[in-house]
Design an enzyme around this catalytic site. Structure first.
Site, mmCIF file in Angstrom:
data_model
loop_
_atom_site.group_PDB
_atom_site.id
_atom_site.type_symbol
_atom_site.label_atom_id
_atom_site.label_comp_id
_atom_site.label_asym_id
_atom_site.label_seq_id
_atom_site.Cartn_x
_atom_site.Cartn_y
_atom_site.Cartn_z
ATOM 1 N N HIS A 250 1.335 -1.216 0.186
ATOM 2 C CA HIS A 250 -0.020 0.009 0.012
ATOM 3 C C HIS A 250 0.831 1.190 0.167
ATOM 4 O O HIS A 250 0.688 2.203 -0.385
ATOM 5 C CB HIS A 250 -0.869 0.260 1.247
ATOM 6 C CG HIS A 250 -1.871 -1.208 1.040
ATOM 7 N ND1 HIS A 250 -3.052 -1.532 0.018
ATOM 8 C CD2 HIS A 250 -2.199 -2.165 2.144
ATOM 9 C CE1 HIS A 250 -3.827 -2.124 0.192
ATOM 10 N NE2 HIS A 250 -3.321 -3.221 1.041
ATOM 11 N N ASP B 158 -5.659 -7.016 -3.988
ATOM 12 C CA ASP B 158 -5.469 -7.425 -2.732
ATOM 13 C C ASP B 158 -6.805 -7.686 -1.888
ATOM 14 O O ASP B 158 -7.288 -9.200 -2.268
ATOM 15 C CB ASP B 158 -5.835 -4.971 -2.205
ATOM 16 C CG ASP B 158 -5.852 -5.596 -0.590
ATOM 17 O OD1 ASP B 158 -5.513 -6.128 -0.177
ATOM 18 O OD2 ASP B 158 -5.274 -4.654 -0.605
#
Length: 444
Positions: free
Chosen positions: A273, A324
């Site tokens: 991230h 993800d």
């Protein structure tokens, strides 16, 4: 893993291909024992199998939580933030067993193969049974993921996560509670003892993860990193501003600075991230020769924000991509979003070149497969044939196909020379039906 044809000499021909040196025409690929033995532009088909459209290297999905696939189309009525979404995710985690996880992960990885993904990094923290009670095989859930990838025909890096605390406040770490009890091993020694019992193979790397600075106290970061020496190490870093705030309040560091202080940043580290980094954080990652995995479709779905992808790239951080939570499984879209998000943030176009986007799309080294991701002699023979005649790609300059193609345009996928997807169909059959069968029971 792949069909038997991956073990015998074979050849494939494409009218177009994206080679390390750029776009090439009339390319003949020769393969033996799952590796490219020759890649020849300006060649003739010579009886080779035909790849439609343009040949690309296999894509690397560097960050996955397979069970999150069950939330697609099920959590969009949840307002608020990442933290309110997390409660839905925990509800799914409570219901999974090894058998159910195998069924869901196999279908999810097959969906990835249909999208041109040939290797996945599975960030795995759902380890134990209800209440945190270990299964008879304490790695039953991890073994289910390894089996799922094998049956779906993709390589896997199983990134087994150390998860010791339930969260972090300005006053310190909180204990695991509720479904989180399934994630923990008590302490670093408990995690390492279980983690080191996992066995890899030519198509499965056993890597490690620190879930986050919220879930692994500073006193355990150094020892957990040392226990995972020599393998890929992935960490959720600065996904949310709240994470930064509590880390500064309790430790006096940003998450990236805390990882650096505890010796957990190195060339084998991937910061996942990396959305809310300071300039100093970017410099730390660059100085450590670390990597960063951005997940644009998840970060927009969860309202996380736009990460400093261009700054990371310019600092020497190798940028990769992941799907993800699988709101979308389309790494072509992730690559395009990497560029488009930077255009929105900067007000300028052309932030990344097509070659740089392709590199991010195929960063297999982040998963411990450094010999994959390039259409070159000696590399693993992963091939993705993308159609150039669909309503989305028709008229595209083949060299710019990353800006027009989607997962729906993937026609054929080879993994280590074996055909996993042909004419847009996975060898396991109807993957939509398999996903439906795996997901519906989790919501009854």
């Amino acid at each position: 893993m792949a069909e038997a044809d991956g073990a015998k000499p074979q050849s494939w021909f494409a009218d177009h291909a994206l080679l390390p040196e750029g776009h090439a025409r009339d390319v003949l690929f020769q393969i033996s024992d799952g590796r490219f033995t020759a890649v020849t532009p300006n060649a003739s088909p010579a009886g080779a199998g035909r790849l439609p459209g343009i040949a690309l290297p296999g894509f690397a999905n560097v960050h996955s939580h397979a069970f999150h696939r069950a939330l697609r189309g099920r959590a969009q009525d949840s307002d608020g933030t990442f933290w309110s979404w997390r409660e839905r995710m925990y509800a799914v985690a409570e219901r999974l067993t090894p058998d159910r996880y195998l069924e869901l992960a196999r279908a999810t990885y097959a969906e990835m193969a249909l999208a041109g993904i040939t290797a996945v990094g599975e960030f795995h923290y759902l380890h134990h049974g209800p209440g945190g009670v270990p299964y008879a095989d304490p790695n039953a859930m991890g073994e289910a993921l390894l089996q799922a990838a094998r049956e779906a025909g993709v390589r896997i890096a199983l990134l087994d996560a150390c998860y010791l605390a339930g969260g972090l406040t300005g006053s310190g770490h909180t204990p695991l509670e509720g479904v989180q009890l399934r994630f923990g091993d008590g302490d670093v020694d408990g995690w390492a003892g279980r983690f080191t019992r996992l066995a890899g193979s030519d198509t499965a790397v056993i890597g490690a993860a620190l879930h986050s600075v919220r879930a692994v106290p500073a006193a355990s970061i150094r020892s957990a990193s040392a226990a995972a020496a020599g393998v890929p190490l992935h960490v959720h870093v600065s996904e949310q501003p709240a994470e930064n705030e509590v880390c500064r309040a309790f430790y006096g560091y940003t998450p990236a600075a805390l990882l650096q202080h505890e010796g957990a940043l190195s060339r084998r580290t991937t910061a996942v991230h990396a959305t809310h980094l300071s300039q100093d954080d970017v410099a730390l990652l660059g100085g450590a020769s670390a990597q960063a995995c951005l997940c644009p479709t998840t970060e927009r779905d969860l309202a996380d924000g736009i990460g400093p992808a261009l700054q990371l790239h310019e600092a020497g951080v190798r940028v990769s991509l992941g799907s993800d939570q699988h709101a979308v499984i389309d790494l072509l879209e992730e690559a395009r979003a990497l560029e488009m998000d930077q255009r929105l943030a900067s007000g300028r176009r052309g932030r990344f070149t097509p070659g740089e986007l392709l590199a991010a799309l195929t960063r297999h080294e982040a998963l411990g497969f450094p010999e994959a991701g390039r259409l070159a002699v000696g590399e693993r023979a992963d091939l993705v044939g993308v159609r150039l005649d669909s309503p989305r790609t028709a008229g595209s300059d083949p060299a710019q196909v990353l800006f027009s193609a989607t997962a729906a345009d993937v026609d054929i996928v080879l993994v280590d020379g074996g055909v996993v997807v042909r004419e847009g169909r996975h060898r396991l059959g109807d993957i939509g039906r398999a996903l439906q069968a795996a997901i519906e029971p989790l919501w009854r």
